[in-house]
Design a protein around this motif. Structure first.
Motif, mmCIF file in Angstrom:
data_model
loop_
_atom_site.group_PDB
_atom_site.id
_atom_site.type_symbol
_atom_site.label_atom_id
_atom_site.label_comp_id
_atom_site.label_asym_id
_atom_site.label_seq_id
_atom_site.Cartn_x
_atom_site.Cartn_y
_atom_site.Cartn_z
ATOM 1 N N GLU A 31 0.802 -1.285 0.247
ATOM 2 C CA GLU A 31 -0.067 -0.129 -0.119
ATOM 3 C C GLU A 31 0.743 1.395 -0.079
ATOM 4 O O GLU A 31 0.299 2.324 -0.540
ATOM 5 C CB GLU A 31 -0.859 0.179 1.346
ATOM 6 C CG GLU A 31 -2.146 -1.054 1.070
ATOM 7 C CD GLU A 31 -2.920 -0.832 2.217
ATOM 8 O OE1 GLU A 31 -3.136 0.154 2.850
ATOM 9 O OE2 GLU A 31 -3.776 -1.988 2.500
ATOM 10 N N ASP A 32 1.886 1.319 0.493
ATOM 11 C CA ASP A 32 3.121 2.511 0.752
ATOM 12 C C ASP A 32 3.776 2.648 -0.473
ATOM 13 O O ASP A 32 4.791 3.234 -0.554
ATOM 14 C CB ASP A 32 3.538 2.456 2.105
ATOM 15 C CG ASP A 32 4.691 1.213 2.075
ATOM 16 O OD1 ASP A 32 4.547 0.349 1.436
ATOM 17 O OD2 ASP A 32 5.333 1.401 3.197
ATOM 18 N N GLN A 33 3.647 1.653 -1.469
ATOM 19 C CA GLN A 33 4.469 1.508 -2.603
ATOM 20 C C GLN A 33 4.721 2.935 -3.200
ATOM 21 O O GLN A 33 3.625 3.383 -3.815
ATOM 22 C CB GLN A 33 4.069 0.570 -3.636
ATOM 23 C CG GLN A 33 4.892 0.433 -4.874
ATOM 24 C CD GLN A 33 6.331 -0.045 -4.579
ATOM 25 O OE1 GLN A 33 6.346 -0.998 -4.068
ATOM 26 N NE2 GLN A 33 7.224 0.682 -5.449
ATOM 27 N N THR A 34 5.836 3.626 -3.685
ATOM 28 C CA THR A 34 5.748 4.815 -4.428
ATOM 29 C C THR A 34 5.653 4.461 -5.772
ATOM 30 O O THR A 34 5.958 3.620 -6.390
ATOM 31 C CB THR A 34 7.303 5.256 -4.132
ATOM 32 O OG1 THR A 34 7.671 5.398 -2.879
ATOM 33 C CG2 THR A 34 7.612 6.706 -5.102
ATOM 34 N N VAL A 35 4.855 5.433 -6.430
ATOM 35 C CA VAL A 35 4.428 5.533 -7.981
ATOM 36 C C VAL A 35 5.446 6.060 -8.759
ATOM 37 O O VAL A 35 5.559 7.547 -8.371
ATOM 38 C CB VAL A 35 2.984 5.644 -7.906
ATOM 39 C CG1 VAL A 35 2.669 5.569 -9.409
ATOM 40 C CG2 VAL A 35 2.081 4.781 -7.270
#
Length: 88
Positions: A31-35
């Motif tokens: 959920e906290d993955q950088t896009v």
């Protein structure tokens, strides 16, 4: 998941007289993955399946989103569909 079809979107362009085919890829990310966007994109938005269907530009997207929701979001996909992380 035996017998499930490959999923892609296609449409005909009368201006260019060609058929455009776009494959669909599904992946799981934290959920906290950088896009990170490439030069072709300026922004993104996370949506529910419901919202994505109502904002889709092409009618065939509904069927693809239903497929992804059913076979990937609501249940664990087959181990045969997994691509292992590279070993460092």
């Amino acid at each position: 998941m035996k017998g499930l079809p490959n999923q892609f979107e296609q449409f005909y362009s009368p201006i260019g007289d060609y058929i455009y085919m776009a494959p669909v890829f599904v992946g799981y990310v934290p959920e906290d993955q950088t896009v990170r966007l490439n030069h072709e994109h300026r922004e993104y938005q996370w949506m529910t399946f419901y919202d994505a269907k109502h904002n889709a530009a092409l009618p065939g997207i509904d069927d693809i989103l239903d497929f992804v929701e059913k076979h990937f979001a609501k249940k664990t996909p087959s181990k045969w569909l997994r691509i292992p992380k590279e070993i460092e």
